[in-house]
Design a protein around this motif. Structure first.
Motif, PDB file in Angstrom:
ATOM      1  N   GLN A  98       0.821  -1.199   0.000  1.00  0.00           N
ATOM      2  CA  GLN A  98       0.000   0.000   0.000  1.00  0.00           C
ATOM      3  C   GLN A  98       0.863   1.262   0.000  1.00  0.00           C
ATOM      4  OE1 GLN A  98      -2.538   0.819   3.477  1.00  0.00           O
ATOM      5  NE2 GLN A  98      -4.195   1.263   2.028  1.00  0.00           N
ATOM      6  N   ILE A  99       1.948   1.246   0.766  1.00  0.00           N
ATOM      7  CA  ILE A  99       2.858   2.393   0.780  1.00  0.00           C
ATOM      8  C   ILE A  99       3.485   2.595  -0.595  1.00  0.00           C
ATOM      9  CG2 ILE A  99       5.000   3.313   1.751  1.00  0.00           C
ATOM     10  CD1 ILE A  99       4.295   1.886   4.361  1.00  0.00           C
ATOM     11  N   LEU A 100       3.897   1.513  -1.226  1.00  0.00           N
ATOM     12  CA  LEU A 100       4.519   1.617  -2.554  1.00  0.00           C
ATOM     13  C   LEU A 100       3.495   2.053  -3.601  1.00  0.00           C
ATOM     14  CD1 LEU A 100       6.795  -1.544  -2.419  1.00  0.00           C
ATOM     15  CD2 LEU A 100       7.466   0.849  -2.073  1.00  0.00           C
ATOM     16  N   LEU A 133       8.400  11.885   3.045  1.00  0.00           N
ATOM     17  CA  LEU A 133       9.520  10.947   3.000  1.00  0.00           C
ATOM     18  C   LEU A 133       9.778  10.418   1.595  1.00  0.00           C
ATOM     19  CD1 LEU A 133       8.756   8.903   6.241  1.00  0.00           C
ATOM     20  CD2 LEU A 133      10.727  10.423   5.884  1.00  0.00           C
ATOM     21  N   LEU A 134       8.710  10.177   0.850  1.00  0.00           N
ATOM     22  CA  LEU A 134       8.847   9.539  -0.463  1.00  0.00           C
ATOM     23  C   LEU A 134       9.089  10.524  -1.606  1.00  0.00           C
ATOM     24  CD1 LEU A 134       5.927   6.983  -0.067  1.00  0.00           C
ATOM     25  CD2 LEU A 134       8.356   6.391  -0.251  1.00  0.00           C
ATOM     26  N   ARG A 135       8.495  11.721  -1.508  1.00  0.00           N
ATOM     27  CA  ARG A 135       8.530  12.630  -2.651  1.00  0.00           C
ATOM     28  C   ARG A 135       9.290  13.925  -2.402  1.00  0.00           C
ATOM     29  NH1 ARG A 135       7.756   9.251  -6.335  1.00  0.00           N
ATOM     30  NH2 ARG A 135       7.897  11.093  -7.661  1.00  0.00           N
ATOM     31  N   GLU A 136       9.487  14.314  -1.151  1.00  0.00           N
ATOM     32  CA  GLU A 136      10.118  15.605  -0.863  1.00  0.00           C
ATOM     33  C   GLU A 136      11.497  15.472  -0.236  1.00  0.00           C
ATOM     34  OE1 GLU A 136       9.107  18.627  -1.586  1.00  0.00           O
ATOM     35  OE2 GLU A 136       7.129  18.157  -2.397  1.00  0.00           O
ATOM     36  N   ASN A 137      11.931  14.237   0.026  1.00  0.00           N
ATOM     37  CA  ASN A 137      13.247  14.012   0.651  1.00  0.00           C
ATOM     38  C   ASN A 137      13.382  14.798   1.945  1.00  0.00           C
ATOM     39  OD1 ASN A 137      15.769  12.735   0.709  1.00  0.00           O
ATOM     40  ND2 ASN A 137      16.791  14.513  -0.213  1.00  0.00           N
ATOM     41  N   SER A 138      12.298  14.872   2.703  1.00  0.00           N
ATOM     42  CA  SER A 138      12.295  15.617   3.959  1.00  0.00           C
ATOM     43  C   SER A 138      12.936  14.800   5.072  1.00  0.00           C
ATOM     44  CB  SER A 138      10.856  15.972   4.352  1.00  0.00           C
ATOM     45  OG  SER A 138      10.256  16.791   3.379  1.00  0.00           O
ATOM     46  N   ALA A 163      12.595   4.716  11.857  1.00  0.00           N
ATOM     47  CA  ALA A 163      13.620   5.561  12.472  1.00  0.00           C
ATOM     48  C   ALA A 163      14.650   4.721  13.211  1.00  0.00           C
ATOM     49  CB  ALA A 163      12.968   6.562  13.420  1.00  0.00           C
ATOM     50  N   ALA A 164      14.200   3.662  13.902  1.00  0.00           N
ATOM     51  CA  ALA A 164      15.118   2.794  14.640  1.00  0.00           C
ATOM     52  C   ALA A 164      16.072   2.085  13.695  1.00  0.00           C
ATOM     53  CB  ALA A 164      14.325   1.787  15.463  1.00  0.00           C
ATOM     54  N   ASP A 165      15.553   1.560  12.584  1.00  0.00           N
ATOM     55  CA  ASP A 165      16.415   0.875  11.614  1.00  0.00           C
ATOM     56  C   ASP A 165      17.343   1.861  10.902  1.00  0.00           C
ATOM     57  OD1 ASP A 165      15.372  -1.556  12.253  1.00  0.00           O
ATOM     58  OD2 ASP A 165      14.125  -1.759  10.475  1.00  0.00           O
ATOM     59  N   ALA A 166      16.815   3.033  10.565  1.00  0.00           N
ATOM     60  CA  ALA A 166      17.626   4.026   9.866  1.00  0.00           C
ATOM     61  C   ALA A 166      18.772   4.523  10.724  1.00  0.00           C
ATOM     62  CB  ALA A 166      16.745   5.201   9.425  1.00  0.00           C
ATOM     63  N   PHE A 184      13.947   5.507   3.257  1.00  0.00           N
ATOM     64  CA  PHE A 184      12.620   5.025   3.622  1.00  0.00           C
ATOM     65  C   PHE A 184      12.056   4.034   2.613  1.00  0.00           C
ATOM     66  CE2 PHE A 184       7.930   5.495   3.723  1.00  0.00           C
ATOM     67  CZ  PHE A 184       7.723   5.021   5.012  1.00  0.00           C
ATOM     68  N   LYS A 185      12.159   4.323   1.326  1.00  0.00           N
ATOM     69  CA  LYS A 185      11.561   3.433   0.334  1.00  0.00           C
ATOM     70  C   LYS A 185      12.246   2.070   0.335  1.00  0.00           C
ATOM     71  CE  LYS A 185      10.011   3.253  -4.468  1.00  0.00           C
ATOM     72  NZ  LYS A 185       9.865   4.009  -5.739  1.00  0.00           N
ATOM     73  N   THR A 186      13.561   2.047   0.464  1.00  0.00           N
ATOM     74  CA  THR A 186      14.285   0.773   0.537  1.00  0.00           C
ATOM     75  C   THR A 186      13.864   0.001   1.779  1.00  0.00           C
ATOM     76  OG1 THR A 186      16.174   1.694  -0.644  1.00  0.00           O
ATOM     77  CG2 THR A 186      16.562  -0.306   0.644  1.00  0.00           C
ATOM     78  N   TRP A 187      13.690   0.723   2.877  1.00  0.00           N
ATOM     79  CA  TRP A 187      13.253   0.074   4.112  1.00  0.00           C
ATOM     80  C   TRP A 187      11.885  -0.574   3.925  1.00  0.00           C
ATOM     81  CZ3 TRP A 187       9.110   1.374   7.470  1.00  0.00           C
ATOM     82  CH2 TRP A 187       9.121   0.689   8.704  1.00  0.00           C
ATOM     83  N   VAL A 188      10.960   0.133   3.299  1.00  0.00           N
ATOM     84  CA  VAL A 188       9.626  -0.417   3.063  1.00  0.00           C
ATOM     85  C   VAL A 188       9.712  -1.676   2.210  1.00  0.00           C
ATOM     86  CG1 VAL A 188       7.407   0.010   1.930  1.00  0.00           C
ATOM     87  CG2 VAL A 188       8.441   1.794   3.350  1.00  0.00           C
ATOM     88  N   GLN A 189      10.531  -1.629   1.184  1.00  0.00           N
ATOM     89  CA  GLN A 189      10.638  -2.756   0.255  1.00  0.00           C
ATOM     90  C   GLN A 189      11.324  -3.968   0.877  1.00  0.00           C
ATOM     91  OE1 GLN A 189      12.761  -0.495  -2.745  1.00  0.00           O
ATOM     92  NE2 GLN A 189      11.004  -0.573  -4.132  1.00  0.00           N
ATOM     93  N   ASP A 190      12.351  -3.744   1.706  1.00  0.00           N
ATOM     94  CA  ASP A 190      13.229  -4.847   2.109  1.00  0.00           C
ATOM     95  C   ASP A 190      13.230  -5.189   3.593  1.00  0.00           C
ATOM     96  OD1 ASP A 190      14.014  -4.895  -0.555  1.00  0.00           O
ATOM     97  OD2 ASP A 190      15.782  -3.646  -0.210  1.00  0.00           O
TER      98      ASP A 190
END
Length: 215
Positions: free
Chosen positions: A99-101, A134-139, A171-174, A181-187
């Protein structure tokens, strides 16, 4: 053509059952970025105002529904040249990676400026705004996480706090791996683990669900 009685009943549902009466007083409208706004469920009056501001797309986070508020919104968007997109999400479960992707893909395709909304503009609009940043603005994470706050009416001690827990898991994993963020969601993202580790407050749930009547 709708009968006068149907229109009256629809207006009553919109105002009192879906709580639009309160949103005429306060729409919970905020700017997320120069190209994105967030809000509660807009009325036709709010849709017309959005069109005057230059909004090209409205993302309805409540999803398509057979109710007066949605039908009025759809008609108002058509009349004002705004593209209405239905992308239903929940406020009480960790969003699935797919859903996030899919939301990321949607954000890459829509015409801006855009407005995202749920019912109250607090929870689903909050997580969607955080994902957008996080996904589109690189905030920064802090800027994105701030979209889920009491300022917008979000109560993280209630069941809706699962949305905060999702972002905190990232945030904990990062912090350990510097993963984006996108790589985290995927993997790496495990919504089941986020759900197991999250616990809400009974009193906060009563206030959020029964008194505020949040979706």
């Amino acid at each position: 053509m709708h009968s006068p009685l149907t229109r009256i009943l629809g207006a009553a549902e919109h105002l009192f059952i879906d709580h639009a009466l309160f949103r005429y007083i306060y729409l919970n409208l905020h700017r997320v970025s120069p190209n994105m706004e967030r809000a509660a469920q807009p009325s036709p009056l709010h849709i017309r105002a959005a069109a005057r501001r230059g909004v090209k797309t409205v993302i309805n986070l409540r999803g398509e529904r057979n109710c007066a508020s949605y039908l009025m919104e759809k008609k108002a968007c058509e009349e004002n040249g705004i593209k209405l997109i239905n992308f239903g999400i929940t406020s009480r479960a960790a969003p699935a990676p797919e859903q996030i992707l899919a939301f990321d893909q949607l954000l890459s395709e829509i015409e801006y400026p855009a407005l995202m909304h749920c019912k109250s503009g607090a929870d689903r609009a909050g997580i969607a705004s955080a994902l957008y940043l996080l996904l589109r603005e690189n905030s920064s994470f802090a800027e994105a996480f701030a979209q889920l706050s009491l300022r917008y009416g979000h109560i993280r001690q209630a069941k809706t706090g699962i949305l905060d827990a999702t972002l905190m898991a990232y945030a904990a994993d990062a912090a350990r791996t510097n993963v984006d963020f996108k790589t985290w969601v995927q993997d790496h993202y495990d919504p089941a683990e986020v759900t197991r580790s999250f616990h809400s407050s009974r009193l906060a749930n009563i206030f959020n669900d029964r008194i505020l009547d949040r979706e």
